[in-house]
Write an enzyme that holds these catalytic residues in place. Structure first.
Site, short mmCIF file in Angstrom:
data_model
loop_
_atom_site.label_atom_id
_atom_site.label_comp_id
_atom_site.label_asym_id
_atom_site.label_seq_id
_atom_site.Cartn_x
_atom_site.Cartn_y
_atom_site.Cartn_z
N VAL A 145 0.84 -1.20 0.00
CA VAL A 145 0.00 0.00 0.00
C VAL A 145 0.88 1.24 0.00
O VAL A 145 2.04 1.21 0.39
CB VAL A 145 -0.97 0.01 1.20
CG1 VAL A 145 -1.98 -1.13 1.08
CG2 VAL A 145 -0.24 -0.06 2.52
N CYS A 146 0.28 2.34 -0.45
CA CYS A 146 0.95 3.62 -0.58
C CYS A 146 1.72 3.96 0.69
O CYS A 146 1.17 3.80 1.78
CB CYS A 146 -0.08 4.69 -0.88
SG CYS A 146 0.61 6.31 -1.19
N PRO A 147 2.94 4.39 0.57
CA PRO A 147 3.72 4.74 -0.61
C PRO A 147 4.63 3.61 -1.11
O PRO A 147 5.46 3.83 -1.97
CB PRO A 147 4.56 5.93 -0.13
CG PRO A 147 4.91 5.54 1.28
CD PRO A 147 3.65 4.84 1.80
N ASP B 296 -2.77 -1.35 -5.35
CA ASP B 296 -3.11 -0.24 -4.47
C ASP B 296 -4.01 0.74 -5.23
O ASP B 296 -3.65 1.17 -6.33
CB ASP B 296 -1.83 0.45 -4.01
CG ASP B 296 -2.08 1.62 -3.08
OD1 ASP B 296 -3.10 1.60 -2.36
OD2 ASP B 296 -1.27 2.55 -3.06
N ASP C 105 -0.44 7.89 -8.32
CA ASP C 105 0.94 8.05 -7.85
C ASP C 105 1.93 7.78 -8.98
O ASP C 105 2.91 8.51 -9.14
CB ASP C 105 1.22 7.12 -6.68
CG ASP C 105 0.43 7.47 -5.43
OD1 ASP C 105 -0.09 8.60 -5.35
OD2 ASP C 105 0.32 6.60 -4.55
#
Length: 79
Positions: free
Chosen positions: A16-18, A43, A49
């Site tokens: 998951v981010c980042p 994600d 992103d």
């Protein structure tokens, strides 16, 4: 020897981010310009992103494909 360059694959499924973008940056930082990379991620914020990263770095997203189980496959040519 093939005239087609190798395509590097980076699997960020389950991150998951980042973390997906950090993995992409780490695994591509020493690859030469023009290298093609297939990046897999699930994600939900990953597309936004990745597009932002490509705008900053000059990498080009060649195509995006939706796969099974919410996974998206991106083909990127590095700047």
């Amino acid at each position: 020897m093939s005239d087609q360059p190798e395509v590097h694959q980076i699997d960020a499924v389950g991150l998951v981010c980042p973390l997906p973008i950090l993995r992409f940056k780490k695994r591509t930082q020493h690859l030469p310009s023009g290298t093609r990379v297939e990046f897999l991620a699930d994600d939900p914020s990953g597309r936004k992103d990745l597009q932002a990263l490509c705008e900053i770095t000059g990498h080009r997203i060649e195509w995006i494909r939706e796969e099974n189980a919410g996974v998206t496959r991106y083909r990127i040519r590095l700047a």
